[in-house]
Design a protein around this motif. Structure first.
Motif, PDB file in Angstrom:
ATOM      1  N   MET A 271      -4.158  -0.753   6.783  1.00  0.00           N
ATOM      2  CA  MET A 271      -3.662  -1.216   5.484  1.00  0.00           C
ATOM      3  C   MET A 271      -2.201  -1.641   5.570  1.00  0.00           C
TER       4      MET A 271
ATOM      5  N   THR B 186      -6.123   4.311   9.230  1.00  0.00           N
ATOM      6  CA  THR B 186      -6.145   3.642   7.929  1.00  0.00           C
ATOM      7  C   THR B 186      -4.760   3.110   7.563  1.00  0.00           C
TER       8      THR B 186
ATOM      9  N   TYR C 184       0.510   0.068   6.141  1.00  0.00           N
ATOM     10  CA  TYR C 184       1.352   0.914   5.294  1.00  0.00           C
ATOM     11  C   TYR C 184       2.810   0.874   5.732  1.00  0.00           C
TER      12      TYR C 184
ATOM     13  N   THR D  85       0.846  -1.187   0.000  1.00  0.00           N
ATOM     14  CA  THR D  85       0.000   0.000   0.000  1.00  0.00           C
ATOM     15  C   THR D  85       0.881   1.236   0.000  1.00  0.00           C
TER      16      THR D  85
ATOM     17  N   LYS E 223      -8.527   5.989  -0.530  1.00  0.00           N
ATOM     18  CA  LYS E 223      -9.524   5.375   0.353  1.00  0.00           C
ATOM     19  C   LYS E 223     -10.263   6.428   1.174  1.00  0.00           C
TER      20      LYS E 223
ATOM     21  N   ASP F 251      -2.785   5.005  -2.047  1.00  0.00           N
ATOM     22  CA  ASP F 251      -3.872   4.088  -1.694  1.00  0.00           C
ATOM     23  C   ASP F 251      -4.640   4.619  -0.488  1.00  0.00           C
TER      24      ASP F 251
END
Lengths: 340, 340
Positions: free
Chosen positions: B48, B44, B50, B4, B12, B8
């Motif tokens: 995800m 987030t 990240y 990600t 989102k 991304d």
DNA sequence: TATTTTAGCTAAATCGTTTTAGTAACCAAA
DNA sequence: TTTGGTTACTAAAACGATTTAGCTAAAATA
């Protein structure tokens, strides 16, 4: 100060950087670049000491030609040798190696894996700490190229290069038995690590097969640590009381244990092999020059390192390759520490 | 499979990647991003999983938080320890380390420096091989952050962390003299390497100051090699002939020499310290458990590694910083190998 | 002569960040 | 009503490579 880039070369020659890139990647013919221009580009690149920026390359191509290595401790010659072989073999194929010492600590190895991921390494060679199975599994699940060395997780289907620990320990213990030792102790470490478990099992099985009792008091499984207290305590328990020694022989599962153990034995005035016969895994320098050079199970470190890299690079090239478990032969070196 | 990216996360949440970048770099306040959005971005990112792409970061910022380490041989515990300390100290400040073993080969180190340059490392810690002064000079001239360890080039003004080799060798030799040894040999290696030269000089000066002759026949300067032939030959020359031994004591300039030398001594049936007194630089495990534990000059490896990193990171932060030469204290450990 | 092929090159997108220079919306003050 | 200042955000350029798609001019073919 600022490095020369493709653009600099292109500007100097009045051509596009596309062309320069083609030429320097040896694709001059393929893209039918004029021979003379090819030459000029190459000359100019040399003149300006052009060094490609691997970050940019990596970013664009998704390949860094770097592999991440996680081992317990690079200061431990066992891993030092492995590291050296790995670095050398990797270099042959143009790969760099980032070294990480996990200290057998799963928290550390987790961070290190994250760090290596961020560095976009193409693959991993890992000697995983205990309880780091989830980390390895996560990599395997994502089909990220990975080779385990020294230990593995039986429940995870991954590449692995190592030795037959059971067999090696069995052989070492049998050697002691054959020489008449009856009360053979075993000192190991990291109880939940498969390679160590296998060694202990091999030791036990040898006793059983020889009709000797398995005495749990003679088995000391320590926790991993950089200090020696626990080991010294175990040794004292086994050999401390002059006239009532519990054991007459000992198998060390690692040379780190063995070296300190032998230091203890020497300093307590006990004689090897007269009072205590010694066998150990691994073959550090110390074992060659100590009072009684030590009989050992020597692991083929060169081959392990080399093979691990080969398996890894193969997996990097062929992501669909299925996992390999490679077991290499150990060498049993008989010296003086067991008598004869 | 695909990691990600900032994009991304931005997509989102329906915000710009600029915003996401600000937040994840802790600049939310500075750029007055709404607190709630900050939180959402962070959540987030975690969700995800990240992981910032360090290649892209490095490309953009010109900083990779990576340092290049070139040593002779990571399998040599001396360098293993150093490497470990360096890695650890670097990690504390968020730096990665790329390890390279040069094998004391200037051709290799040259390639390795080029490779590290391409990897855009922020700085170098180097234990330079002989005849690699030009490589080091090129770095210094470009004000590229660099620290030399273990050896340096007197004619180049660079950072350096090491010990006083002359003094240490002088002390070690004097110790042998004090104990009544008259014919003291010295085995060293790499004749054109400054640290080794200093050791030999210290040895000679100690003899001179004690009124003893300096006998060139007792000084063996070997070439660097992974095999032992040359050393064994030197040892044979010094100690081979039973009744006409040339020396009654020996100073080893490195533990690599010492370990093999002691192995030779043991295998020829000579006794330490009765027949030969031994002193060595460095303190590997082997010296602690060998027949007569060895009296040594121990280098403060931890401190050397740690200091080297600190000096380097300081130079990276402050490019205008002028060079430092840091000499750390050695420890003279008296064991049994010299008698008493 | 018209069309196709070939040789020899380039523009521009892309990878994932950081960072500069804005913008839009709102409110307060002149 | 205009000006100025906040607040909260975004567009776009840049880092340095690779790679796709396409362009022009000349040569070959129909």
């Amino acid at each position: 100060m600022k490095r020369t880039s493709l653009n600099d070369i292109a500007a100097k020659l009045g051509v596009s950087k596309t062309l320069v890139s083609f030429v320097l990647n040896g694709k001059g013919k393929e893209f039918r670049i004029n021979d003379e221009i090819c030459k000029k580009v190459q000359e100019t690149a040399k003149e300006m000491n052009y060094q490609p920026n691997r970050l940019a390359q990596g970013l664009r191509t998704g390949k860094t030609n770097t592999i991440g290595l996680i081992i317990a401790d690079i200061a431990n010659p066992f891993f030092g040798f492995l590291g050296r072989e790995i670095e050398q073999e990797a270099a042959k194929s143009g790969y760099r190696v980032i070294f990480c010492s996990s200290d057998e600590n799963p928290e550390k190895s987790k961070q290190q894996i994250a760090m290596l991921q961020q560095s976009q390494v193409d693959g991993y060679i890992i000697s995983p700490p205990m309880y780091s199975g989830d980390q390895v599994l996560a990599l395997v699940k994502n089909n990220i190229p990975l080779v385990l060395i020294d230990r593995f997780f039986p429940e995870i289907d991954s590449n692995y290069v190592g030795i037959n620990n059971f067999e090696a320990a069995y052989k070492a213990t049998s050697h002691l038995i054959r020489l008449g030792r009856k009360r053979i102790a075993c000192i190991s470490v990291n109880k939940d690590m498969i390679n160590m478990q296998e060694r202990t099992e091999g030791y036990k099985q040898a006793l059983i097969d020889a009709g000797l009792p398995v005495d749990e008091n003679l088995i000391k499984i320590l926790t991993f640590s950089h200090d020696n207290k626990e080991l010294v305590k175990a040794m004292k328990d086994l050999f401390g009381k002059k006239e009532n020694r519990k054991a007459d022989a000992i198998l060390f599962s690692t040379s780190k244990l063995g070296i300190i153990g032998i230091e203890f034995i020497s300093s307590s005035g006990l004689k090897i092999p007269e009072d205590i016969a010694v066998v150990s895994f691994d073959d550090p320098d110390a074992y060659k020059i100590c009072v009684s050079p030590v009989t050992v199970v020597n692991q083929p470190l060169k081959e392990i390192g080399k093979t691990a890299v080969q398996v890894l690079l193969n997996k990097i090239k062929h992501p669909e390759a299925k996992s390999q478990q490679i077991i290499l032969k150990t060498e049993f070196i008989i010296r003086k520490s067991c008598g004869s």
